[in-house]
Design a protein around this motif. Structure first.
Motif, PDB file in Angstrom:
ATOM      1  N   ASP A 106      59.943 -97.598 -34.138  1.00  0.00           N
ATOM      2  CA  ASP A 106      60.933 -98.370 -33.384  1.00  0.00           C
ATOM      3  C   ASP A 106      62.070 -98.798 -34.298  1.00  0.00           C
ATOM      4  O   ASP A 106      61.876 -99.596 -35.217  1.00  0.00           O
ATOM      5  CB  ASP A 106      60.282 -99.642 -32.821  1.00  0.00           C
ATOM      6  CG  ASP A 106      59.393 -99.343 -31.644  1.00  0.00           C
ATOM      7  OD1 ASP A 106      59.429-100.084 -30.676  1.00  0.00           O
ATOM      8  OD2 ASP A 106      58.634 -98.340 -31.716  1.00  0.00           O
ATOM      9  N   LEU A 147      69.958-108.174 -23.275  1.00  0.00           N
ATOM     10  CA  LEU A 147      68.794-108.062 -24.165  1.00  0.00           C
ATOM     11  C   LEU A 147      67.521-108.491 -23.437  1.00  0.00           C
ATOM     12  O   LEU A 147      66.474-107.861 -23.552  1.00  0.00           O
ATOM     13  CB  LEU A 147      69.006-108.910 -25.427  1.00  0.00           C
ATOM     14  CG  LEU A 147      69.986-108.319 -26.453  1.00  0.00           C
ATOM     15  CD1 LEU A 147      70.308-109.343 -27.534  1.00  0.00           C
ATOM     16  CD2 LEU A 147      69.417-107.050 -27.085  1.00  0.00           C
ATOM     17  N   GLN A 198      65.885-106.057 -21.451  1.00  0.00           N
ATOM     18  CA  GLN A 198      65.141-105.053 -22.228  1.00  0.00           C
ATOM     19  C   GLN A 198      63.960-105.676 -22.983  1.00  0.00           C
ATOM     20  O   GLN A 198      63.412-105.082 -23.901  1.00  0.00           O
ATOM     21  CB  GLN A 198      66.084-104.365 -23.204  1.00  0.00           C
ATOM     22  CG  GLN A 198      67.126-103.540 -22.459  1.00  0.00           C
ATOM     23  CD  GLN A 198      68.156-102.939 -23.384  1.00  0.00           C
ATOM     24  OE1 GLN A 198      67.909-101.911 -23.999  1.00  0.00           O
ATOM     25  NE2 GLN A 198      69.295-103.585 -23.515  1.00  0.00           N
ATOM     26  N   LYS A 233      60.197-110.001 -29.295  1.00  0.00           N
ATOM     27  CA  LYS A 233      59.875-109.224 -28.085  1.00  0.00           C
ATOM     28  C   LYS A 233      59.093-110.116 -27.130  1.00  0.00           C
ATOM     29  O   LYS A 233      58.309-110.949 -27.550  1.00  0.00           O
ATOM     30  CB  LYS A 233      59.096-107.974 -28.459  1.00  0.00           C
ATOM     31  CG  LYS A 233      59.977-106.988 -29.186  1.00  0.00           C
ATOM     32  CD  LYS A 233      59.343-105.623 -29.302  1.00  0.00           C
ATOM     33  CE  LYS A 233      60.359-104.660 -29.922  1.00  0.00           C
ATOM     34  NZ  LYS A 233      59.761-103.552 -30.631  1.00  0.00           N
TER      35      LYS A 233
END
Ligand SMILES: [Zn+2]
Length: 473
Positions: free
Chosen positions: A423, A454, A457, A472
């Protein structure tokens, strides 16, 4: 000072290495005829955690664990699949490596195969016959269990109680070939329909199951090893027979400490995990929908000798704990990297970190008491969070704390450091910088739009006194 519970004496004993600073340990590995089940993973994780703690404590660990790649189950499974035994075992050796890697189980120092040690096995059996401990009977070779003093001691069983069910392969007349029902096979003559055989002084055949571990432990770790491990179901007959063979052959102690891990139960019943009970769960299947780090943490933080209950609730809890540990690490790592971090040590926090290390070791030194060790780790995580929120953070002491914290958590096999995976996250940093620039230019609409994009996502932004950071969801 590490203390281990020795099955042989049924007491916790001070661990003393034969060679100072080195641990030679042998752990029985799986029979490679299928994907490993959760019980195999438990054993691999229990002994990986023990190995990692010895390494954390400064020992060099020589960790030998075999693959049994010839036996009745393999022959049957290969026949059913219509492939050769070797094609089957190669496939499941690879599967073992693939399934244990995400669980952070370190590769063994040596991973020997039974089929690659046939010459040594035959030489070992020849010696047992020469010493009067074994005898040939119609192509089979059996070990005279009664000739070995103290046979059954490890499993705390009297030899006279072992006779029922002690023999294998009773169906083809094995019992008739034995001098005594408690004797066990060290070499098996080939049945007429068996394709996988080796030439031997007793005709074509293959090794008995137990002999490979005696031969390979001797070859790779020497006459007396420090630790022998395996599942508690292996204490009898497998380990009992390993001891008899090895000590008959060398005339000295086979292993100084015998460590056994407990069973796994799945769901709410307390039945022993086994394929025949229909609750056979392979790690291969499990990893499709269970987080590997959470599974590792759940299995490593149940004490290795206790039964382990695999439940959805336990996995859910483990996911939360892993997240909390990683977040604590990330919080302080963020501060340490900031430009305002102080470049001198913090005496108070250094003392705290040292105390966590002492307490962690005190817990693990006590026969790997992971429950107490986890209490220390959880408190340590809290301390990292508190320190990360201080106005002034020492980069030096902060890094010391991060390294110690990561090392302790890694003993239980969980990696708290950001994984350097494929990633690429540089685009997130670019978006964060663009948003900062927008805010500076008082273009709040643009800044909010970037934040929203953002979020869509799965990236959450946090504005702190020290700048913006992301995580995340
Ligand atoms: Zn073994």
């Amino acid at each position: 000072m590490i203390h281990v519970f020795n099955t042989m004496t049924r007491t916790k004993e001070l661990f003393t290495a034969i060679q100072p600073g080195v641990v030679n340990m042998y752990v029985c590995g799986p029979t490679v005829y299928n994907y490993i089940h959760i019980g195999n993973a438990r054993s691999a994780i229990a002994f990986d955690t023990i190995r990692r703690y010895f390494e954390y404590s400064g020992y060099q660990v020589n960790y030998v664990s075999n693959f049994t790649d010839v036996d009745d189950k393999i022959i049957k499974a290969a026949h059913e699949a219509g492939i050769s035994e070797q094609a089957l075992t190669t496939k499941f050796e690879q599967a073992f490596n693939d399934d244990t890697k995400p669980l952070n189980i370190k590769p063994a120092t040596v991973r020997p195969l039974a089929t690659e040690h046939i010459d040594e096995i035959i030489a070992f059996v020849v010696d047992l016959i020469a010493k009067g401990y074994a005898y040939e009977a119609q192509g089979d070779v059996y070990f005279r269990a009664r000739k070995f003093p103290d046979y059954g001691h490890l499993a705390h069983q009297n030899i006279d109680d072992l006779e029922i069910g002690a023999s294998e392969r009773l169906d083809d007349g094995e019992l008739a070939r034995k001098e005594d029902p408690v004797d066990f096979a060290v070499w098996k003559g080939a049945n007429p329909d068996e394709a996988i055989t080796w030439a031997s002084p007793w005709g074509p055949g293959r090794p008995g199951w137990h002999i490979e571990c005696s031969v390979m432990a001797l070859k790779y770790l020497g006459t007396t090893i420090d630790i022998h491990g395996g599942g508690q179901d292996l204490a009898f007959p497998h380990h009992t027979n390993e001891i008899a063979q090895s000590e008959a052959h060398t005339g000295t102690t086979f292993a100084n400490y015998w460590l056994h891990n407990g069973f796994v139960t799945v769901g709410d019943d307390n039945e022993k995990m086994s394929k025949s009970l229909g609750n056979f769960v392979t790690v291969h299947d499990l990893l499709q929908d269970v987080d590997a780090q959470a599974l590792r943490l759940m299995m490593a933080t149940t004490h290795y000798r206790r039964p382990l209950a695999y439940t959805k609730v336990a996995i859910t809890e483990a996911i939360q704990i892993v997240k909390r540990l990683q977040t604590a690490y990330a919080n302080l790592a963020f501060r340490v990297q900031q430009a305002d971090a102080v470049q001198t040590p913090d005496v108070d926090f250094t003392a705290q970190v040292n105390a966590f290390k002492v307490n962690f070791m005190q817990a693990m030194d006590d026969d790997f008491n992971v429950a107490n060790a986890m209490t220390v780790i959880n408190d340590f995580a809290t301390a990292l969070n508190v320190y990360a929120n201080q106005a002034a953070v020492s980069a030096l002491t902060g890094q010391l704390a991060l390294d110690e914290f990561a090392a302790e958590v890694m003993v239980i096999g969980v990696d708290v450091q950001p994984v350097a995976n494929d990633d690429d996250t540089s685009w997130i940093d670019e978006q964060v910088a663009a948003r900062d620039a927008a805010k500076k230019a008082k273009d709040y609409a643009q800044a909010d739009a970037i934040r929203a994009a953002l979020k869509a996502q799965g990236i959450i932004l946090e504005d702190t006194a020290q700048g913006t950071r992301w995580k995340k969801e």
